[in-house]
Design a protein around this motif. Structure first.
Motif, short mmCIF file in Angstrom:
data_model
loop_
_atom_site.label_atom_id
_atom_site.label_comp_id
_atom_site.label_asym_id
_atom_site.label_seq_id
_atom_site.Cartn_x
_atom_site.Cartn_y
_atom_site.Cartn_z
N GLY A 78 0.79 -1.23 0.00
CA GLY A 78 0.00 0.00 0.00
C GLY A 78 0.82 1.28 0.00
N ILE A 79 2.06 1.20 -0.50
CA ILE A 79 2.88 2.42 -0.60
C ILE A 79 2.97 2.82 -2.07
CG2 ILE A 79 5.17 3.42 -0.23
CD1 ILE A 79 5.52 1.65 2.18
N ALA A 80 2.55 4.04 -2.40
CA ALA A 80 2.62 4.52 -3.78
C ALA A 80 3.36 5.85 -3.81
CB ALA A 80 1.22 4.68 -4.35
N ARG A 81 3.95 6.15 -4.96
CA ARG A 81 4.77 7.35 -5.03
C ARG A 81 4.70 8.03 -6.39
NH1 ARG A 81 10.69 6.29 -6.18
NH2 ARG A 81 10.67 8.54 -5.93
N THR A 82 5.10 9.31 -6.39
CA THR A 82 5.37 9.98 -7.66
C THR A 82 6.85 10.36 -7.66
OG1 THR A 82 4.92 12.19 -6.81
CG2 THR A 82 3.05 10.96 -7.73
N TYR A 83 7.33 10.80 -8.82
CA TYR A 83 8.76 11.06 -8.98
C TYR A 83 9.05 12.55 -9.14
CZ TYR A 83 9.13 6.06 -9.77
OH TYR A 83 9.08 4.71 -9.62
N GLN A 84 10.25 12.93 -8.72
CA GLN A 84 10.66 14.33 -8.86
C GLN A 84 10.64 14.73 -10.35
OE1 GLN A 84 14.05 15.25 -6.48
NE2 GLN A 84 14.46 17.19 -7.50
N ASN A 85 11.15 13.83 -11.20
CA ASN A 85 11.03 14.04 -12.65
C ASN A 85 9.95 13.08 -13.13
OD1 ASN A 85 13.21 15.91 -12.90
ND2 ASN A 85 14.57 14.16 -12.54
N ILE A 86 8.92 13.66 -13.75
CA ILE A 86 7.74 12.87 -14.13
C ILE A 86 8.14 11.59 -14.87
CG2 ILE A 86 5.67 12.90 -15.58
CD1 ILE A 86 5.50 15.89 -15.06
N ARG A 87 7.53 10.48 -14.47
CA ARG A 87 7.78 9.22 -15.17
C ARG A 87 6.46 8.57 -15.55
NH1 ARG A 87 12.38 5.84 -11.94
NH2 ARG A 87 13.74 7.60 -11.46
N LEU A 88 5.83 9.11 -16.57
CA LEU A 88 4.59 8.49 -17.07
C LEU A 88 4.94 7.53 -18.20
CD1 LEU A 88 2.43 11.73 -17.16
CD2 LEU A 88 1.96 9.72 -15.74
N PHE A 89 3.96 6.71 -18.59
CA PHE A 89 4.13 5.91 -19.81
C PHE A 89 3.66 6.82 -20.95
CE2 PHE A 89 2.86 2.85 -16.40
CZ PHE A 89 4.14 2.37 -16.16
N ASP A 90 4.63 7.51 -21.56
CA ASP A 90 4.30 8.59 -22.50
C ASP A 90 3.45 8.16 -23.69
OD1 ASP A 90 5.53 10.49 -21.05
OD2 ASP A 90 7.38 10.56 -22.22
N GLN A 91 3.68 6.92 -24.18
CA GLN A 91 2.98 6.48 -25.40
C GLN A 91 1.58 5.94 -25.09
OE1 GLN A 91 5.04 6.99 -28.08
NE2 GLN A 91 6.59 7.56 -26.56
N MET A 92 1.27 5.77 -23.82
CA MET A 92 -0.07 5.27 -23.47
C MET A 92 -0.99 6.46 -23.21
SD MET A 92 0.56 2.27 -20.76
CE MET A 92 1.27 0.72 -21.19
N THR A 93 -2.29 6.21 -23.32
CA THR A 93 -3.23 7.30 -23.03
C THR A 93 -3.24 7.55 -21.52
OG1 THR A 93 -5.14 5.89 -22.61
CG2 THR A 93 -4.72 6.52 -24.92
N ALA A 94 -3.83 8.67 -21.15
CA ALA A 94 -3.94 9.01 -19.72
C ALA A 94 -4.68 7.90 -18.99
CB ALA A 94 -4.65 10.34 -19.56
N LEU A 95 -5.78 7.43 -19.59
CA LEU A 95 -6.57 6.37 -18.95
C LEU A 95 -5.76 5.09 -18.82
CD1 LEU A 95 -9.28 5.43 -17.78
CD2 LEU A 95 -10.04 4.91 -20.11
N GLU A 96 -5.04 4.73 -19.88
CA GLU A 96 -4.23 3.50 -19.83
C GLU A 96 -3.14 3.58 -18.76
OE1 GLU A 96 -4.75 2.29 -24.55
OE2 GLU A 96 -2.98 3.41 -23.91
N ASN A 97 -2.60 4.79 -18.56
CA ASN A 97 -1.58 4.96 -17.52
C ASN A 97 -2.12 4.53 -16.16
OD1 ASN A 97 1.24 6.53 -17.70
ND2 ASN A 97 -0.02 6.97 -19.51
N LEU A 98 -3.41 4.79 -15.95
CA LEU A 98 -4.03 4.40 -14.67
C LEU A 98 -4.39 2.91 -14.70
CD1 LEU A 98 -4.05 7.44 -14.24
CD2 LEU A 98 -6.38 7.27 -13.40
N GLU A 99 -4.93 2.48 -15.85
CA GLU A 99 -5.42 1.09 -15.92
C GLU A 99 -4.31 0.06 -15.69
OE1 GLU A 99 -9.36 1.05 -18.69
OE2 GLU A 99 -7.45 1.24 -19.72
N VAL A 100 -3.11 0.35 -16.20
CA VAL A 100 -2.03 -0.63 -16.02
C VAL A 100 -1.62 -0.77 -14.55
CG1 VAL A 100 -1.01 -0.54 -18.33
CG2 VAL A 100 -0.21 1.05 -16.58
N CYS A 101 -1.97 0.23 -13.76
CA CYS A 101 -1.61 0.16 -12.33
C CYS A 101 -2.72 -0.44 -11.49
CB CYS A 101 -1.27 1.55 -11.81
SG CYS A 101 0.17 2.22 -12.61
#
Ligand SMILES: Nc1ncnc2c1ncn2[C@@H]1O[C@H](COP(=O)(O)OP(=O)(O)OP(=O)(O)O)[C@@H](O)[C@H]1O
Ligand SMILES: [Mg+2]
Length: 276
Positions: A78-101
Motif C-alpha cells: 500500500g505504498i505509492a509514489r510519484t517522482y521528482q522528474n515525471i515518469r509516465l508511460f508517454d505512449q499510453m493514453t492518460a486512462l491506460e496509464n491508470l489502468e495498467v496500475c
C-alpha cells in the motif's frame, strides 16, 4: 497505522546521504519534508518506496519491516509514489496509464479474467470506471484518450498523482509535486492534495514551494546534509532559527522565504518548459 523511520542511513559509496534519521508519520495528517538541494529528501522517498536499498536502520509500516522487501511487495503493502522528474508511460493514453496500475487484489481474479470472458469484461469495465473516476477527480477526464506524453506539463504532474492513487494507497509519497507548475496550477494542486487527506492515509510531500508546504502540511521534517535538523508544525518550523539559518541562508522572515521559493519555482518552470 504508523510509518516509522528507525535510525535509517544511506550511503552512496563514501557519500553519506542519510545519516541516522528517525521519525514517525501518522495517517490523517499531511507530512512535509523540506530542506535544501541535496539534503536527502528524495533519498528518503526512494528508500521508503523500495527504489533504493537502506544501508542500515529500519522502515516500519504498521509493525512490519519494509526495508528488506522487494519493490513490488512494498507497492502491494500500500505504498505509492510519484517522482521528482515525471515518469509516465508517454505512449499510453492518460486512462491506460491508470489502468495498467490497477489490478485485482482478489486471489485468482486474473485467471478468471482470462478464462471466463464475461468476468473479464465486467472486471475491465470496473477497472475503467474506477480509473475514470480518479481522472474526473483531477479534472483530467477530457484527456482520457490523449497520449500522456502529449499532455501539458501541469496536467502530466496531476496524472502522475492520479496514477499513484489507483490502488488507493495507505501511504502516498509525493516528490516535488509542484515543481514546474505555475501559480494557478499550484493552487489547484494544493486544493486537490488537501482533499486527499484521509484518516486511512499517510501523506508525505517533499516540496520546495513554501506556500504549498506551509498551507498544506500539518507536520514538517526539515532535512539538512542528510540529517534531520528539526521537526514540528509549520509555525514551529518558520520560527526555528536553525531552520532559518540552514535552509534559508540569511532569510529570516517568511516574505523572504516565499520570494526565494517563487524564484526557484520560476527557474523550475523554465526547466520544465525546456524539457517538454
Ligand atoms: N543515485 C544516486 N547515486 C549517488 N548519489 C546520489 C544518488 N541519489 C542521490 N545522491 C546523493 O545523495 C544526496 C542526497 O540527494 P537527494 O536527491 O536525496 O537530495 P534532495 O534533498 O532530494 O535534493 P533536491 O532538492 O535537489 O531534489 C546528494 O548528495 C546526492 O548527490
Ligand atoms: Mg529530490
Amino acid at each position: 497505522m504508523t510509518l516509522i523511520f528507525q535510525n535509517i542511513r544511506k550511503q552512496y559509496g563514501s557519500n553519506v546521504a542519510i545519516d541516522d534519521v528517525s521519525t514517525e508519520f501518522v495517517p490523517g495528517l499531511i507530512h512535509g519534508i523540506i530542506g535544501p538541494n541535496g539534503a536527502g529528501k528524495s533519498t528518503l522517498i526512494n528508500m521508503t518506496a523500495g527504489s533504493y536499498a537502506v544501508s542500515s536502520g529500519a522502515i516500519v509500516l504498521d509493525g512490519r519491516q519494509m526495508q528488506s522487501l522487494k519493490k513490488y511487495e512494498i507497492a502491494n503493502s500500500g505504498i505509492a509514489r510519484t517522482y521528482q522528474n515525471i515518469r509516465l508511460f508517454d505512449q499510453m493514453t492518460a486512462l491506460e496509464n491508470l489502468e495498467v496500475c490497477y489490478y485485482p487484489t482478489e486471489v485468482g481474479a486474473t485467471w478468471r479474467e482470462v478464462l471466463w470472458p464475461p468476468f473479464g469484461r465486467s472486471q475491465r469495465e470496473r477497472r475503467r470506471e474506477a480509473c475514470m473516476e480518479i481522472l474526473r477527480f483531477f479534472n483530467l477526464q477530457g484527456y482520457a484518450s490523449a497520449e500522456a506524453g502529449s499532455l501539458p506539463y501541469g496536467r502530466q504532474r496531476m496524472l502522475e498523482i492520479a496514477r499513484a492513487l489507483v490502488m488507493n494507497p495507505r501511504v502516498l509519497l509525493l516528490d516535488e509535486p509542484a515543481a514546474g507548475l505555475n501559480h494557478h496550477e499550484t493552487a489547484e494542486l494544493t486544493a486537490k492534495l488537501a482533499e486527499l487527506r484521509s484518516p486511512d492515509r499517510i501523506m508525505i510531500i517533499v516540496e520546495h514551494d513554501m506556500d504549498l508546504v506551509m498551507t498544506l502540511c500539518d507536520r514538517i521534517v526539515v532535512m539538512h546534509h542528510g540529517k534531520l535538523l528539526f521537526q514540528g508544525t509549520p509555525a514551529e518550523v518558520q520560527a526555528n532559527p536553525d531552520v532559518q539559518l540552514a535552509y534559508l541562508g540569511t532569510a529570516n522572515d517568511i516574505d523572504e522565504i516565499r520570494a526565494a521559493a517563487q524564484d526557484r519555482r520560476a527557474k523550475l518552470g523554465i526547466r520544465a518548459r525546456q524539457r517538454s
